[in-house]
Design an enzyme around this catalytic site. Structure first.
Site, PDB file in Angstrom:
ATOM      1  N   SER A 189       0.915  -1.418   0.265  1.00  0.00           N
ATOM      2  CA  SER A 189      -0.041   0.223  -0.386  1.00  0.00           C
ATOM      3  C   SER A 189       0.594   1.374   0.230  1.00  0.00           C
ATOM      4  CB  SER A 189      -0.633   0.035   1.378  1.00  0.00           C
ATOM      5  OG  SER A 189      -0.134  -0.247   2.355  1.00  0.00           O
TER       6      SER A 189
ATOM      7  N   HIS B 142       3.847  -0.947   3.322  1.00  0.00           N
ATOM      8  CA  HIS B 142       2.779   0.184   3.423  1.00  0.00           C
ATOM      9  C   HIS B 142       4.190   1.032   3.205  1.00  0.00           C
ATOM     10  CE1 HIS B 142       0.095   3.526   3.726  1.00  0.00           C
ATOM     11  NE2 HIS B 142       1.037   4.322   4.128  1.00  0.00           N
TER      12      HIS B 142
ATOM     13  N   ASP C 198      -0.976  16.034  15.740  1.00  0.00           N
ATOM     14  CA  ASP C 198      -0.166  16.330  16.316  1.00  0.00           C
ATOM     15  C   ASP C 198      -0.461  17.721  17.407  1.00  0.00           C
ATOM     16  OD1 ASP C 198       2.110  15.286  15.714  1.00  0.00           O
ATOM     17  OD2 ASP C 198       2.240  15.993  14.229  1.00  0.00           O
TER      18      ASP C 198
ATOM     19  N   GLU D 284       1.041   5.394   0.751  1.00  0.00           N
ATOM     20  CA  GLU D 284       1.180   6.798   1.286  1.00  0.00           C
ATOM     21  C   GLU D 284       1.523   8.199   0.035  1.00  0.00           C
ATOM     22  OE1 GLU D 284       1.150   7.222   5.396  1.00  0.00           O
ATOM     23  OE2 GLU D 284       2.284   9.810   4.803  1.00  0.00           O
TER      24      GLU D 284
ATOM     25  N   ARG E 127      -5.382  11.140  15.964  1.00  0.00           N
ATOM     26  CA  ARG E 127      -5.136  12.043  17.298  1.00  0.00           C
ATOM     27  C   ARG E 127      -4.888  13.492  16.540  1.00  0.00           C
ATOM     28  NH1 ARG E 127      -1.628  12.961  21.972  1.00  0.00           N
ATOM     29  NH2 ARG E 127      -0.326  13.650  20.636  1.00  0.00           N
TER      30      ARG E 127
ATOM     31  N   GLN F 275      17.312  15.052   6.300  1.00  0.00           N
ATOM     32  CA  GLN F 275      15.658  15.506   6.163  1.00  0.00           C
ATOM     33  C   GLN F 275      15.213  14.273   7.639  1.00  0.00           C
ATOM     34  OE1 GLN F 275      13.423  15.906   2.944  1.00  0.00           O
ATOM     35  NE2 GLN F 275      13.701  18.264   2.538  1.00  0.00           N
TER      36      GLN F 275
ATOM     37  N   HIS G 135      -6.732   9.801   5.303  1.00  0.00           N
ATOM     38  CA  HIS G 135      -6.446  10.167   6.961  1.00  0.00           C
ATOM     39  C   HIS G 135      -7.151  11.192   7.761  1.00  0.00           C
ATOM     40  CE1 HIS G 135      -1.878   8.773   6.582  1.00  0.00           C
ATOM     41  NE2 HIS G 135      -2.707   7.789   5.493  1.00  0.00           N
TER      42      HIS G 135
ATOM     43  N   PHE H 200      13.549  13.951  10.820  1.00  0.00           N
ATOM     44  CA  PHE H 200      11.662  13.779  11.231  1.00  0.00           C
ATOM     45  C   PHE H 200      12.291  13.125  12.232  1.00  0.00           C
ATOM     46  CE2 PHE H 200       8.005  11.965   9.928  1.00  0.00           C
ATOM     47  CZ  PHE H 200       6.689  12.691  10.226  1.00  0.00           C
TER      48      PHE H 200
END
Ligand code: FAD
Length: 303
Positions: A17, A271, A111, A19, A109, A217, A79, A221
């Site tokens: 899958s 994913h 951030d 994203e 939820r 990067q 999402h 992250f």
């Protein structure tokens, strides 16, 4: 030999899958759709489109997912976060997805509104925890609901066990799949899986794979999200700061190594965080035996 590893004898292939994130500019939109079109023939189980911090991409996420429903054969998941929004506002978004033909939501939820590192304050009239959001989504419609999982624990969680309890609550509320935060050491994932299974959580926990398009990067992250960056990974990219071509080759090798090891150890669903760039992901998929499937029209033309 592992059943999922592609071999000369033609064994089973993993499922994948992808994203994507919603584009901000016309140029980014072109890049996104080029990537979507390149990866579509690999027939992913689903694709997902992220929701910007604080709901900042609400319209763009919706438009991207809707276009996927209307113009592709993909099964898109939207999402959705509950930060800084009332339950009514979130429910409206959920209903608009149902009306657009979307049947899968990745419930998060989000951030804290003040940014990573600040305390999370639920909206007084909002969903307080992700498990509340999962239950809310299930109340609105018969959606498939995917949630997040954190093999190295969420940065705010007191312990990994506490975080696994939070995952259990999301599952009890109706989540049927989880996708992990990215990780680079596969042992971390398998240790986590053992703990999750021991807690009686039996939904699929898809490993989230991030091809390292840009090491600096990714490392930045990772620091914010609590994912560890092994020294061996830093060593592999060291000295390549000005050499994008070699960096890409190294990134492909690193990702291939991780993915093949996961498959060797029995993982059947992967994913990919594509960052809207198809090339590396496409190459890794090819390596594990995923080839473009002919569309019905192409199959007829070939006869
Ligand atoms: P949660 O499961 O809600 O956990 C957050 C913290 O609360 C943890 O410490 C947990 O232990 C605790 N907790 C959870 N439930 C309970 C409970 N019932 N009781 C007590 N404690 C609890 N962010 C975006 O803004 N947009 C996106 O599109 C997006 N996509 C993501 C996709 C994936 C696969 C992942 C892994 C993350 C994504 N994020 C996204 C980031 C995510 O929003 C943040 O990490 C956020 O800080 C936590 O939300 P969550 O739903 O992942 O975690």
């Amino acid at each position: 030999m592992n059943a999922f590893r592609p071999s000369r004898h033609g064994s089973r292939r993993p499922k994948v899958s992808f994203e994507f994130f919603p584009p901000k500019t016309a140029e980014m939109e072109t890049a996104l759709w080029e990537s979507v079109r390149r990866l579509e023939p690999l027939v992913p189980s689903f694709v997902s489109v992220t929701y910007g911090a604080g709901g900042s991409t609400r319209e763009r996420t919706h438009a991207t997912v809707k276009r996927m429903v209307e113009e592709t054969a993909l099964k898109p998941a939207a999402h959705l976060t509950c930060v800084s929004a009332t339950c009514d506002e979130v429910d409206d978004v959920i209903r608009s997805y149902w009306e657009a033909g979307v049947r899968h939501i990745v419930a998060l939820r989000g951030d804290p509104a003040g940014g990573l590192g600040t305390a999370y304050e639920p909206h007084p009239q909002g969903y307080h925890q992700t498990s509340d959001l999962v239950a809310g989504i299930r109340r609105v419609g018969d959606f498939e609901v995917t949630v997040s999982a954190y093999p190295e624990k969420h940065p705010e969680a007191a312990s990994l066990d506490a975080d696994i309890e939070a995952l259990k609550k999301k599952v009890d509320a109706g989540a049927t799949r989880a996708i992990t935060q990215f990780f680079f050491d596969n042992d971390v994932y398998f240790r986590y899986l053992d703990k999750v299974r021991a807690r009686g959580i039996d939904i699929p926990i898809l490993p989230g794979i991030v091809p390292v398009q840009n090491f600096k990067q990714t490392a930045n992250f990772a620091r914010k999200t609590g994912a560890s960056v092994p020294q061996w990974l830093a060593d592999r990219f060291e000295g390549l700061e000005e050499d994008a071509a070699t960096r890409r080759l190294v990134a492909a090798a690193v990702c291939a190594e991780q993915v093949l090891d996961l498959i060797d150890r029995g993982v059947s669903d992967l994913h990919f965080y594509t960052m809207n760039k198809a090339d590396l992901v496409y190459a890794i998929c090819h390596l594990v035996g995923l080839k473009p499937e002919k569309t019905a029209a192409q199959a007829v033309a070939a006869e």
